[in-house]
Scaffold this motif. Structure first.
Motif, PDB file in Angstrom:
ATOM      1  N   VAL A 115       0.859  -1.228   0.259  1.00 46.41           N
ATOM      2  CA  VAL A 115      -0.055   0.160  -0.034  1.00 46.41           C
ATOM      3  C   VAL A 115       0.796   1.285  -0.197  1.00 46.41           C
ATOM      4  O   VAL A 115       1.848   1.337   0.681  1.00 46.41           O
ATOM      5  CB  VAL A 115      -0.894  -0.222   1.192  1.00 46.41           C
ATOM      6  CG1 VAL A 115      -1.990   1.283   1.183  1.00 46.41           C
ATOM      7  CG2 VAL A 115      -1.442  -1.319   0.923  1.00 46.41           C
ATOM      8  N   THR A 116       0.880   2.393  -0.785  1.00 51.76           N
ATOM      9  CA  THR A 116       1.464   3.541  -0.989  1.00 51.76           C
ATOM     10  C   THR A 116       0.515   4.340  -1.439  1.00 51.76           C
ATOM     11  O   THR A 116      -0.522   4.595  -1.153  1.00 51.76           O
ATOM     12  CB  THR A 116       2.122   3.025  -2.331  1.00 51.76           C
ATOM     13  OG1 THR A 116       2.914   2.194  -2.233  1.00 51.76           O
ATOM     14  CG2 THR A 116       3.344   4.103  -2.381  1.00 51.76           C
ATOM     15  N   LEU A 117       1.089   5.587  -0.912  1.00 52.26           N
ATOM     16  CA  LEU A 117       0.555   6.987  -0.748  1.00 52.26           C
ATOM     17  C   LEU A 117       1.159   8.098  -0.696  1.00 52.26           C
ATOM     18  O   LEU A 117       2.401   8.248  -0.696  1.00 52.26           O
ATOM     19  CB  LEU A 117      -1.010   7.321   0.538  1.00 52.26           C
ATOM     20  CG  LEU A 117       0.085   6.803   2.504  1.00 52.26           C
ATOM     21  CD1 LEU A 117       0.482   8.357   2.975  1.00 52.26           C
ATOM     22  CD2 LEU A 117      -0.564   6.344   2.947  1.00 52.26           C
ATOM     23  N   ASN A 118       1.346   8.860  -0.955  1.00 53.17           N
ATOM     24  CA  ASN A 118       2.051  10.720  -0.677  1.00 53.17           C
ATOM     25  C   ASN A 118       1.006  11.106   0.403  1.00 53.17           C
ATOM     26  O   ASN A 118      -0.135  10.996   0.463  1.00 53.17           O
ATOM     27  CB  ASN A 118       1.649  11.188  -1.908  1.00 53.17           C
ATOM     28  CG  ASN A 118       2.196  10.838  -3.390  1.00 53.17           C
ATOM     29  OD1 ASN A 118       2.614   9.792  -3.218  1.00 53.17           O
ATOM     30  ND2 ASN A 118       1.588  10.884  -4.662  1.00 53.17           N
ATOM     31  N   VAL A 119       1.817  11.732   1.206  1.00 54.15           N
ATOM     32  CA  VAL A 119       2.169  13.118   1.881  1.00 54.15           C
ATOM     33  C   VAL A 119       2.248  14.576   2.007  1.00 54.15           C
ATOM     34  O   VAL A 119       3.229  14.629   1.446  1.00 54.15           O
ATOM     35  CB  VAL A 119       1.901  12.091   3.640  1.00 54.15           C
ATOM     36  CG1 VAL A 119       1.254  11.443   4.363  1.00 54.15           C
ATOM     37  CG2 VAL A 119       3.625  12.117   3.959  1.00 54.15           C
ATOM     38  N   ALA A 123       5.036  25.736   6.827  1.00 57.82           N
ATOM     39  CA  ALA A 123       3.663  25.513   6.467  1.00 57.82           C
ATOM     40  C   ALA A 123       2.965  25.791   7.582  1.00 57.82           C
ATOM     41  O   ALA A 123       2.990  25.441   8.801  1.00 57.82           O
ATOM     42  CB  ALA A 123       3.961  23.847   5.711  1.00 57.82           C
ATOM     43  N   GLU A 124       2.042  26.464   7.250  1.00 57.18           N
ATOM     44  CA  GLU A 124       1.289  26.919   8.434  1.00 57.18           C
ATOM     45  C   GLU A 124       0.596  26.123   8.872  1.00 57.18           C
ATOM     46  O   GLU A 124       0.069  25.496   9.737  1.00 57.18           O
ATOM     47  CB  GLU A 124      -0.021  27.789   7.081  1.00 57.18           C
ATOM     48  CG  GLU A 124      -0.797  28.172   8.085  1.00 57.18           C
ATOM     49  CD  GLU A 124      -2.231  28.809   6.689  1.00 57.18           C
ATOM     50  OE1 GLU A 124      -3.444  28.530   6.936  1.00 57.18           O
ATOM     51  OE2 GLU A 124      -1.306  29.252   6.476  1.00 57.18           O
ATOM     52  N   ASN A 125       0.491  24.619   8.349  1.00 57.35           N
ATOM     53  CA  ASN A 125      -0.305  23.470   8.635  1.00 57.35           C
ATOM     54  C   ASN A 125       1.403  21.937   8.874  1.00 57.35           C
ATOM     55  O   ASN A 125       0.743  20.996   9.384  1.00 57.35           O
ATOM     56  CB  ASN A 125      -1.115  22.477   7.887  1.00 57.35           C
ATOM     57  CG  ASN A 125      -0.626  21.683   6.646  1.00 57.35           C
ATOM     58  OD1 ASN A 125       0.751  22.124   6.332  1.00 57.35           O
ATOM     59  ND2 ASN A 125      -1.436  21.415   6.168  1.00 57.35           N
ATOM     60  N   GLN A 150       0.204  19.651  12.224  1.00 55.04           N
ATOM     61  CA  GLN A 150      -1.042  19.214  11.417  1.00 55.04           C
ATOM     62  C   GLN A 150       0.110  17.596  10.449  1.00 55.04           C
ATOM     63  O   GLN A 150      -0.108  16.631  10.526  1.00 55.04           O
ATOM     64  CB  GLN A 150      -2.023  19.625  10.181  1.00 55.04           C
ATOM     65  CG  GLN A 150      -2.945  18.246  10.056  1.00 55.04           C
ATOM     66  CD  GLN A 150      -4.343  18.883   8.856  1.00 55.04           C
ATOM     67  OE1 GLN A 150      -3.797  19.898   8.410  1.00 55.04           O
ATOM     68  NE2 GLN A 150      -5.077  19.150   9.173  1.00 55.04           N
ATOM     69  N   ARG A 151       0.786  18.567   9.266  1.00 59.62           N
ATOM     70  CA  ARG A 151       1.914  17.669   8.752  1.00 59.62           C
ATOM     71  C   ARG A 151       2.802  16.689   9.702  1.00 59.62           C
ATOM     72  O   ARG A 151       2.551  15.250   9.340  1.00 59.62           O
ATOM     73  CB  ARG A 151       2.994  18.200   7.879  1.00 59.62           C
ATOM     74  CG  ARG A 151       2.025  18.899   7.116  1.00 59.62           C
ATOM     75  CD  ARG A 151       3.149  19.647   6.111  1.00 59.62           C
ATOM     76  NE  ARG A 151       2.152  20.653   5.254  1.00 59.62           N
ATOM     77  CZ  ARG A 151       2.577  21.101   4.490  1.00 59.62           C
ATOM     78  NH1 ARG A 151       3.885  21.025   3.832  1.00 59.62           N
ATOM     79  NH2 ARG A 151       2.022  21.967   3.336  1.00 59.62           N
ATOM     80  N   GLN A 152       2.862  16.818  10.717  1.00 59.01           N
ATOM     81  CA  GLN A 152       3.537  16.460  11.547  1.00 59.01           C
ATOM     82  C   GLN A 152       3.164  15.331  11.860  1.00 59.01           C
ATOM     83  O   GLN A 152       3.469  13.794  12.073  1.00 59.01           O
ATOM     84  CB  GLN A 152       4.629  16.879  12.769  1.00 59.01           C
ATOM     85  CG  GLN A 152       5.279  17.575  12.630  1.00 59.01           C
ATOM     86  CD  GLN A 152       5.766  18.388  13.792  1.00 59.01           C
ATOM     87  OE1 GLN A 152       5.244  18.910  14.339  1.00 59.01           O
ATOM     88  NE2 GLN A 152       6.882  18.866  14.175  1.00 59.01           N
ATOM     89  N   PHE A 163       1.371   9.133  12.471  1.00 60.27           N
ATOM     90  CA  PHE A 163      -0.242   8.072  12.072  1.00 60.27           C
ATOM     91  C   PHE A 163       0.532   6.956  11.285  1.00 60.27           C
ATOM     92  O   PHE A 163       0.149   6.307  11.879  1.00 60.27           O
ATOM     93  CB  PHE A 163      -1.253   9.052  11.915  1.00 60.27           C
ATOM     94  CG  PHE A 163      -2.076   8.258  11.191  1.00 60.27           C
ATOM     95  CD1 PHE A 163      -3.051   7.275  12.413  1.00 60.27           C
ATOM     96  CD2 PHE A 163      -2.261   8.130   9.714  1.00 60.27           C
ATOM     97  CE1 PHE A 163      -4.170   6.510  12.319  1.00 60.27           C
ATOM     98  CE2 PHE A 163      -3.508   7.131   9.139  1.00 60.27           C
ATOM     99  CZ  PHE A 163      -4.764   7.441  10.751  1.00 60.27           C
ATOM    100  N   TYR A 164       0.211   7.774  10.002  1.00 56.17           N
ATOM    101  CA  TYR A 164       1.230   6.833   9.484  1.00 56.17           C
ATOM    102  C   TYR A 164       2.047   6.117   9.624  1.00 56.17           C
ATOM    103  O   TYR A 164       2.452   4.488   9.293  1.00 56.17           O
ATOM    104  CB  TYR A 164       1.661   7.330   7.860  1.00 56.17           C
ATOM    105  CG  TYR A 164       0.107   7.290   6.961  1.00 56.17           C
ATOM    106  CD1 TYR A 164      -1.019   6.784   6.456  1.00 56.17           C
ATOM    107  CD2 TYR A 164       0.237   9.077   7.374  1.00 56.17           C
ATOM    108  CE1 TYR A 164      -2.418   7.429   6.032  1.00 56.17           C
ATOM    109  CE2 TYR A 164      -0.876   9.493   6.117  1.00 56.17           C
ATOM    110  CZ  TYR A 164      -2.207   9.125   5.708  1.00 56.17           C
ATOM    111  OH  TYR A 164      -2.726   9.267   5.494  1.00 56.17           O
ATOM    112  N   GLY A 165       3.243   5.893  10.235  1.00 53.51           N
ATOM    113  CA  GLY A 165       4.396   5.693  10.941  1.00 53.51           C
ATOM    114  C   GLY A 165       4.001   4.597  11.706  1.00 53.51           C
ATOM    115  O   GLY A 165       4.469   3.615  12.343  1.00 53.51           O
TER     116      GLY A 165
END
Length: 176
Positions: free
Chosen positions: A99-103, A110-112, A115-117, A122-124
């Motif tokens: 399973v692969t995805l982009n973040v 970045a303003e968010n 949230q990015r962290q 979460f994915y880790g």
């Protein structure tokens, strides 16, 4: 958790569309009708994840022989932190070899950024590795995460060729 094809349930389709519009910034979204039309093709799916009749999340995904790519994955705000997102990812990991995805990039400017962290952590926690690749796509530059430590670059490129009817050769670069 039950997986329901959004083509079979208009109520869930409306909820998924609303979630999609709320969860993703306009510059990162494809028009809903583009997602919808693409999902009529084999291997491109819009799926709701339902528990006790309530939608716990949705995915827009592309599947090839060797990879399942989450183009979009969202959980309603009211379901975040309750384990639903992790349950969905666990289900997908059981069903697919990779399973692969982009973040979004971890850019402190970045303003968010917080949230990015949180999203990256979460994915880790859910078995995704930072592949060391970044990609330019609709909405900007992203990190590629996968359930395999090494990205299958050929399969990743195949995903984007499938999405674009063979006309887009995705710009992918490995960190140095």
């Amino acid at each position: 958790m039950q997986q329901i094809d959004l083509h079979t349930n208009p109520r869930l389709r409306r909820q998924a569309k609303q979630l999609y519009l709320e969860a993703f910034p306009k510059e990162e979204r494809l028009p809903w009708w583009v997602l919808w039309l693409n999902s009529l093709r084999r291997g491109i799916d819009l799926t709701a994840f339902v528990e006790d009749g309530a939608m716990m999340g949705f995915t827009a995904s592309v599947t090839t022989a060797r990879m399942h790519f989450l183009l979009f994955f969202a959980v309603p705000e009211t379901s975040r932190g309750c384990g639903h997102g992790s349950a969905i990812l666990a289900q997908l990991r059981q069903q697919h070899q990779a399973v692969t995805l982009n973040v979004e990039l971890l850019d402190p400017e970045a303003e968010n950024y917080p949230q990015r962290q949180r999203r990256f952590r979460f994915y880790g926690r859910n078995g995704f590795f930072d592949t060391g690749y970044h990609v330019w796509e609709v909405g900007g530059k992203f990190r590629v995460l996968a359930t395999q430590p090494e990205l299958d670059v050929a399969s990743y490129r195949e995903i984007f060729r499938k999405l674009s009817f063979g006309v887009w050769n995705v710009k992918l670069k490995k960190d140095e």
